[in-house]
Design an enzyme around this catalytic site. Structure first.
Site, mmCIF file in Angstrom:
data_model
loop_
_atom_site.group_PDB
_atom_site.id
_atom_site.type_symbol
_atom_site.label_atom_id
_atom_site.label_comp_id
_atom_site.label_asym_id
_atom_site.label_seq_id
_atom_site.Cartn_x
_atom_site.Cartn_y
_atom_site.Cartn_z
ATOM 1 N N LYS A 75 5.292 8.380 14.609
ATOM 2 C CA LYS A 75 4.045 7.776 15.095
ATOM 3 C C LYS A 75 4.288 6.913 16.333
ATOM 4 C CE LYS A 75 3.123 5.464 11.360
ATOM 5 N NZ LYS A 75 4.211 5.827 10.447
ATOM 6 N N ARG B 73 -3.180 1.163 6.956
ATOM 7 C CA ARG B 73 -2.144 1.641 6.050
ATOM 8 C C ARG B 73 -2.609 1.559 4.605
ATOM 9 N NH1 ARG B 73 2.576 0.779 9.191
ATOM 10 N NH2 ARG B 73 4.541 1.341 8.222
ATOM 11 N N ARG C 80 17.593 6.127 13.641
ATOM 12 C CA ARG C 80 16.590 5.423 14.440
ATOM 13 C C ARG C 80 17.125 4.131 15.033
ATOM 14 N NH1 ARG C 80 10.431 4.459 12.774
ATOM 15 N NH2 ARG C 80 11.111 3.055 11.133
ATOM 16 N N ARG D 106 16.916 -1.236 12.804
ATOM 17 C CA ARG D 106 16.037 -2.151 12.082
ATOM 18 C C ARG D 106 16.596 -2.447 10.702
ATOM 19 N NH1 ARG D 106 10.135 0.403 12.672
ATOM 20 N NH2 ARG D 106 10.144 -0.172 10.477
ATOM 21 N N ARG E 25 9.885 2.141 1.065
ATOM 22 C CA ARG E 25 8.762 2.314 1.999
ATOM 23 C C ARG E 25 8.065 3.653 1.775
ATOM 24 N NH1 ARG E 25 11.840 1.422 7.266
ATOM 25 N NH2 ARG E 25 9.924 1.999 8.306
HETATM 26 P P1 ADP Z 1 7.320 2.687 10.540
HETATM 27 O O1 ADP Z 1 7.690 2.810 11.967
HETATM 28 O O2 ADP Z 1 8.425 2.962 9.628
HETATM 29 O O3 ADP Z 1 6.082 3.419 10.192
HETATM 30 P P2 ADP Z 1 6.242 0.105 11.114
HETATM 31 O O4 ADP Z 1 7.069 -0.330 12.240
HETATM 32 O O5 ADP Z 1 4.875 0.618 11.398
HETATM 33 O O6 ADP Z 1 7.062 1.160 10.255
HETATM 34 O O7 ADP Z 1 6.095 -1.088 10.068
HETATM 35 C C1 ADP Z 1 7.210 -1.783 9.550
HETATM 36 C C2 ADP Z 1 6.790 -2.687 8.406
HETATM 37 O O8 ADP Z 1 5.788 -3.618 8.870
HETATM 38 C C3 ADP Z 1 6.119 -1.982 7.229
HETATM 39 O O9 ADP Z 1 7.063 -1.484 6.305
HETATM 40 C C4 ADP Z 1 5.272 -3.113 6.646
HETATM 41 O O10 ADP Z 1 6.036 -4.018 5.897
HETATM 42 C C5 ADP Z 1 4.794 -3.849 7.875
HETATM 43 N N1 ADP Z 1 3.486 -3.308 8.360
HETATM 44 C C6 ADP Z 1 3.254 -2.718 9.563
HETATM 45 N N2 ADP Z 1 1.964 -2.340 9.675
HETATM 46 C C7 ADP Z 1 1.357 -2.690 8.513
HETATM 47 C C8 ADP Z 1 0.047 -2.570 7.997
HETATM 48 N N3 ADP Z 1 -0.934 -1.979 8.706
HETATM 49 N N4 ADP Z 1 -0.208 -3.043 6.749
HETATM 50 C C9 ADP Z 1 0.764 -3.630 6.024
HETATM 51 N N5 ADP Z 1 2.017 -3.790 6.442
HETATM 52 C C10 ADP Z 1 2.335 -3.328 7.674
#
Ligand code: ADP
Length: 213
Positions: A13, A88, A123, A156, A167
């Protein structure tokens, strides 16, 4: 153009959002990047979010809804935007609906669980600007250095295999229901995550009827 990118962690994404926002000249709002920046700066939001993120849990809806409300009110969002990593949960999607936002499309990037685990171990993200890379699939021009800003690339803390598994569990219970939520509204466009980022971008643009972009 108001777009939502849906997909499991590691589906690509963030990478696609970065490419699409340049092509479409609209900003990307990534709640993950906003939260990581808040943690780095030590703001009250960052302090609140840190333990959830490190555990692979979701940050509470009210925190996210506050962040997004504030961000979407800024001038640069008036011509459209791409949401990456938000909504989310159903509650977050409902909050966006209540705010009266009409999305043009919701792109769901599909990927197998096996592929996710493989990708997450490779990553890397830029400590300074949040751009994401993969040591195998999307390497930077110079190892360890961000192409965009010259910042340092790091792994990360929440990309360890145990946290990634947590996750994914959270993704299936909390986020996957959004696929049906948006399908029922006629907005869903499903796209297979391809081996290269360019192929995936092409598939997304095709799904949006924007092949010429
Ligand atoms: P990824 O790239 O793995 O999809 P993100 O960078 O979007 O992960 O998000 C990392 C973390 O930040 C998530 O695991 C969550 O803890 C928090 N987070 C990000 N966006 C949201 C959201 N919309 N609602 C709740 N938690 C979020």
């Amino acid at each position: 153009m108001k777009l939502i990118l849906l997909g499991a962690p590691g589906a690509g994404k963030g990478t696609q959002a970065e490419i699409l926002c340049k092509k479409l000249s609209i900003p990307t709002i990534s709640t993950g990047n906003i939260l990581r920046a808040a943690i780095k700066e030590g703001t009250p939001t960052g302090l609140k979010a840190k333990s959830f993120i490190d555990a692979g849990a979701l940050v509470p809806d009210e925190v996210i809804i506050g962040i997004v409300d504030e961000r979407l009110a800024r001038d640069d969002c008036q011509g459209g935007y791409i949401l990456d990593g938000v909504p989310r949960t159903i509650a977050q999607a409902e909050a966006l609906e209540k705010a009266g936002i009409a999305f043009d499309a919701v792109v769901s990037i599909e990927i197998s669980e096996e592929e996710i685990l493989r990708r997450m171990s490779g990553r890397r993200v830029c400590e300074a600007c949040g751009s994401s890379y993969n040591v195998e699939a999307v390497p930077p021009r110079v190892e360890g250095v961000c192409d965009n800003c010259g910042g340092k690339l790091i792994q990360r803390k929440d990309d360890t295999p145990e946290t990634v598994r947590e996750r994914l569990k959270v993704y299936h219970t909390e986020t996957e229901p959004l696929v049906d939520f948006y399908r029922r509204r006629g907005l869903l466009r499903s796209v297979q995550s391809a081996d290269t980022k360019d192929e995936t971008t092409w598939a997304i643009l095709k799904a949006l009827g924007m092949e010429g972009k």
